[in-house]
Scaffold this active site. Sequence first.
Site, short mmCIF file in Angstrom:
data_model
loop_
_atom_site.label_atom_id
_atom_site.label_comp_id
_atom_site.label_asym_id
_atom_site.label_seq_id
_atom_site.Cartn_x
_atom_site.Cartn_y
_atom_site.Cartn_z
N GLY A 1 35.78 31.90 50.24
CA GLY A 1 36.64 31.92 49.06
C GLY A 1 37.20 33.31 48.81
O GLY A 1 37.46 34.08 49.74
N SER A 2 37.35 33.65 47.55
CA SER A 2 38.05 34.88 47.19
C SER A 2 37.30 36.15 47.53
O SER A 2 37.87 37.24 47.48
CB SER A 2 38.39 34.86 45.69
OG SER A 2 39.37 33.88 45.43
N THR A 3 36.00 36.05 47.90
CA THR A 3 35.32 37.27 48.34
C THR A 3 35.97 37.82 49.61
O THR A 3 35.89 39.02 49.87
CB THR A 3 33.82 37.02 48.60
OG1 THR A 3 33.67 36.02 49.61
CG2 THR A 3 33.12 36.57 47.32
#
Length: 494
Positions: free
Chosen positions: A222-224
């Site tokens: 995801g956004s990590t």
Amino acid sequence: MNKPLRRIAIFCGLLVLTLLIRDNWLQYAKADALKNDDNNRRVTIARYSTPRGDIIVDGSPITGSVETKTNALDDLKYKRTYKDGPMWAPVTGFASQAFGATQLENLDDKILTGNDDRLFFRNTLDMITGKPKQGGNVVTTLNAAAQKAAYDGLKKRGKGAVVALEPSTGKILALASYPSYDPGSFAGTSAADGKARNKLLKENDPDDPTLNRALRETYPPGSTFKVVTAAAALENGKYTSADQPTNSPDPWIMPGTSTPLPNEGNIPCKNATMRVALRWSCNTVFGKIGADLGNKKMLEEAKKFGFTSEQYTPVRANASVFSDNMEPSQVAQSSIGQFNTAATPLQMAMVVSAVANDGKLMKPYMVDKLQSPNLDTLEQTQPEELSRPLSSKNAQILQSMMETVVKEGTGKNAQIGGGVTVGGKTGTAQHGVDNSEKPYAWFISYAKTSDGSSPVAVAAVVEDEQADREEISGGGLAAPIAKSVMEAVINSKR
């Protein structure tokens, strides 16, 4: 001698010669292989004839041995015991009289049983003096307080994993996975041991307590993953500052498609700076950066962080995934941690560790040293640089962006205070076909103390099936766990 007798004599001579050759081949060429073959009962008898050495955390053993011989037919004298077995199972693995050994128990078996060649001289002296044979010890890099904080945090949430690293050395400080299992429950050969083992091996068990989620499970990050994309933008000169506006329309149509890449909610993403985009987690900004840089440059940067390669800690960790030969729209999705991008928690801990260590990625390891029974050091692990994903300057730019995420953005739940600065990035990753399952909650972070050093970097992922879908977020579920792990490490050093 007549001809038939001569033939018989020659034939018998050849048979004797063949037997001699076979005997010598078995004694010399195949001796080591046979001696160490797990199917050789004598190997198992020798392994459990004396107490095993211990696996050590913070100077104290987390393993032990207990005598189990109850009758003359029982030739396995000692079995393994574990302290807080489920908490430490992802580190120790198991050593079972019936089912063999895994992880550190397997990889360092010769040290633990005292059969390592480096212990030959001591074993010979012990034999002469009549002293019982002893196993050596495996001293880990783990921090007991950090491990407990990680395990307890996961236990409250359901499933997931946590990895904590010391950025300057690569030492693994915590390696937790939940659900877990007690390796001591099947360390022997009784019917109860077999029943406990079979219960763990239940087919199609979604919880699968034997799965080491920290090393062997790859999740969409995801956004990590936007931290990797930001690093690629800086390293390739696309942007040279955290605060210059990006050329990022909102909505943004992915190249080669008529499909816009959506942002979550009403957030200020149009031409946002990378600092603002990371704070609000703008898909359009980082998706476009990835598409503009292209598959080759994004893959090169991901590889510098460790993607596409198995890692050995020394326990093997699965390779994380960033693909080659993708369409531009797929590169855009991959650059925000979706499409088929996948990472182990160890991998994402490596990403944030490199950023915290001013761009230098150290090889992660969990064995500090191997000891003889009298505590002499047989082998000491030296920190090893793995790569340089970022320059020091760019790493510090990225640190400032991640610190904004925690001060003002989605990572506020990781704030520590007391002179400790935290940088982080949240992530809520899609799960299932068309995101039909509850998403994964991620948080990656590092802590920086008042002297400027960074003692710990953490990656936490949570699969909370009990939470309401709209309440699942990296900042809400994973950040508090990461915070408690960072606090545990910092407090242990004071």
